[in-house]
Design an enzyme around this catalytic site. Sequence first.
Site, mmCIF file in Angstrom:
data_model
loop_
_atom_site.group_PDB
_atom_site.id
_atom_site.type_symbol
_atom_site.label_atom_id
_atom_site.label_comp_id
_atom_site.label_asym_id
_atom_site.label_seq_id
_atom_site.Cartn_x
_atom_site.Cartn_y
_atom_site.Cartn_z
ATOM 1 N N ASP A 1 0.850 -1.201 0.000
ATOM 2 C CA ASP A 1 0.000 0.000 0.000
ATOM 3 C C ASP A 1 0.884 1.248 0.000
ATOM 4 O O ASP A 1 1.722 1.416 0.894
ATOM 5 C CB ASP A 1 -0.898 0.019 1.247
ATOM 6 C CG ASP A 1 -2.043 -0.983 1.152
ATOM 7 O OD1 ASP A 1 -2.203 -1.632 0.101
ATOM 8 O OD2 ASP A 1 -2.785 -1.109 2.154
ATOM 9 N N GLU B 1 -10.299 -9.389 -5.073
ATOM 10 C CA GLU B 1 -9.097 -8.833 -5.700
ATOM 11 C C GLU B 1 -8.253 -9.903 -6.402
ATOM 12 O O GLU B 1 -7.073 -9.692 -6.642
ATOM 13 C CB GLU B 1 -8.246 -8.076 -4.661
ATOM 14 C CG GLU B 1 -8.849 -6.733 -4.274
ATOM 15 C CD GLU B 1 -7.969 -5.885 -3.382
ATOM 16 O OE1 GLU B 1 -8.120 -4.647 -3.408
ATOM 17 O OE2 GLU B 1 -7.150 -6.442 -2.623
ATOM 18 N N ASN C 1 -20.763 -4.194 1.965
ATOM 19 C CA ASN C 1 -21.344 -2.925 2.408
ATOM 20 C C ASN C 1 -22.555 -2.634 1.518
ATOM 21 O O ASN C 1 -22.858 -3.409 0.598
ATOM 22 C CB ASN C 1 -20.295 -1.806 2.425
ATOM 23 C CG ASN C 1 -19.734 -1.485 1.044
ATOM 24 O OD1 ASN C 1 -20.402 -1.693 0.024
ATOM 25 N ND2 ASN C 1 -18.508 -0.991 1.003
ATOM 26 N N GLY D 1 -20.470 0.640 8.199
ATOM 27 C CA GLY D 1 -19.509 1.642 8.664
ATOM 28 C C GLY D 1 -19.813 2.086 10.086
ATOM 29 O O GLY D 1 -19.952 1.261 10.997
ATOM 30 N N GLY E 1 -22.555 0.399 12.209
ATOM 31 C CA GLY E 1 -22.506 -1.001 12.646
ATOM 32 C C GLY E 1 -22.709 -1.977 11.504
ATOM 33 O O GLY E 1 -22.131 -1.825 10.438
ATOM 34 N N ASP F 1 -11.839 -5.015 6.232
ATOM 35 C CA ASP F 1 -11.055 -6.264 6.204
ATOM 36 C C ASP F 1 -10.831 -6.781 7.623
ATOM 37 O O ASP F 1 -10.868 -7.996 7.864
ATOM 38 C CB ASP F 1 -9.699 -6.029 5.534
ATOM 39 C CG ASP F 1 -9.846 -5.592 4.091
ATOM 40 O OD1 ASP F 1 -10.834 -5.989 3.449
ATOM 41 O OD2 ASP F 1 -8.973 -4.857 3.613
ATOM 42 N N GLY G 1 -3.200 3.573 8.284
ATOM 43 C CA GLY G 1 -2.805 2.346 7.589
ATOM 44 C C GLY G 1 -3.814 1.231 7.775
ATOM 45 O O GLY G 1 -4.774 1.348 8.544
ATOM 46 N N SER H 1 -2.647 -1.108 11.801
ATOM 47 C CA SER H 1 -3.575 -0.659 12.841
ATOM 48 C C SER H 1 -4.362 -1.818 13.458
ATOM 49 O O SER H 1 -5.267 -1.591 14.256
ATOM 50 C CB SER H 1 -4.559 0.358 12.238
ATOM 51 O OG SER H 1 -5.340 -0.260 11.233
HETATM 52 O O1 RIB Z 1 -9.367 -2.747 2.033
HETATM 53 C C1 RIB Z 1 -8.171 -2.044 2.085
HETATM 54 C C2 RIB Z 1 -7.193 -2.608 1.104
HETATM 55 O O2 RIB Z 1 -7.689 -2.418 -0.196
HETATM 56 C C3 RIB Z 1 -5.840 -1.939 1.114
HETATM 57 O O3 RIB Z 1 -4.949 -2.535 2.015
HETATM 58 C C4 RIB Z 1 -5.404 -2.002 -0.326
HETATM 59 O O4 RIB Z 1 -4.340 -2.883 -0.549
HETATM 60 C C5 RIB Z 1 -6.635 -2.397 -1.123
HETATM 61 O O5 RIB Z 1 -6.535 -3.612 -1.657
#
Ligand code: RIB
Length: 302
Positions: A13, A139, A180, A220, A223, A250, A285, A289
């Site tokens: 990132d 992804e 979401n 968000g 909740g 995540d 980050g 975090s």
């Molecule tokens: O959800 C956040 C993530 O989305 C980041 O860490 C970034 O890499 C993107 O994939």
Amino acid sequence: MSGVVVVGSINADLGVRVARHPKPGETLLGAGGGITPGGKGANQALAASLQGADVTMIGAVGSDPYAAPATTLLRESGVNLDAVDITGETTGLAVIAVADDGENTIIFVPGANATVTDEQVRQHADALREAEITLLQGEIPASGFAAATELAGGRVVVNLAPVIDVPRDALLKADPIMANEHEAGLILEQLGVQAATEEPRELATALLEAGFTSVVLTLGAHGALVATPEKIMDIPTPKVQAVDTTGAGDAFAGAFVARLLAGDDMVAAARHAARVGAFTTLSAGAQNSYPGLAAVLPEVQG
Ligand code: RIB
């Protein structure tokens, strides 16, 4: 059967801070520019591991200088990286701008994540057959996603972020589908359902009617909802002053799965996951975090 296998992305990132997000064509002054570990798959794997789960990651990085920083926290936390291939591509990259209100924009360059195809995933079939939970995001290529759902021996949990086109049968294996509100609308569209609503309970109901066994709708600062055909439950979240929301969803997904593995039902797991998600917004980050089991999580007020 044991543990969770995460089939997903691993990114470096590149984070910058801005006072506000630029308009198209506009140049703004920013700050930062450092590289931190990310990727929705890796983030969820780390969150689950830090919350006590036994985690294996299936994914890919490049043979470039970003591969090491992208995997360092996963390695340190004990995530099994034997099924992370080192490819000739570049490591996945996410360019993330975080504004003063804590909201972010992300540009994702897949790089090596694009090699997590049907062929690559099938090489790790044994791990998937043995996993109590297989956790997926959006992804990686749809073919890798579909292969993982086919080979999964246990429960499949899907956080389809971003929403990519995946085979219907593969998608409907999600129990729960986690999304979401925006993603929920796109998933419904993909399933051929015109959802003329943005109301969370109606979205959750529409997802159940579309064929999902269960739904977790993340909202968000409001909740979440946990929905099954029997009931829809509101999940509260602590009120916090968010500094950076990157990777909070995540962290929710990873912590949720860790609590399911520990024996919680979905409502209890989501209550804990909401507190973990809120904790992560208090510092900059994504993975940097994330809390371990010893962290003091914010409480839900009232
Ligand atoms: O959800 C956040 C993530 O989305 C980041 O860490 C970034 O890499 C993107 O994939």
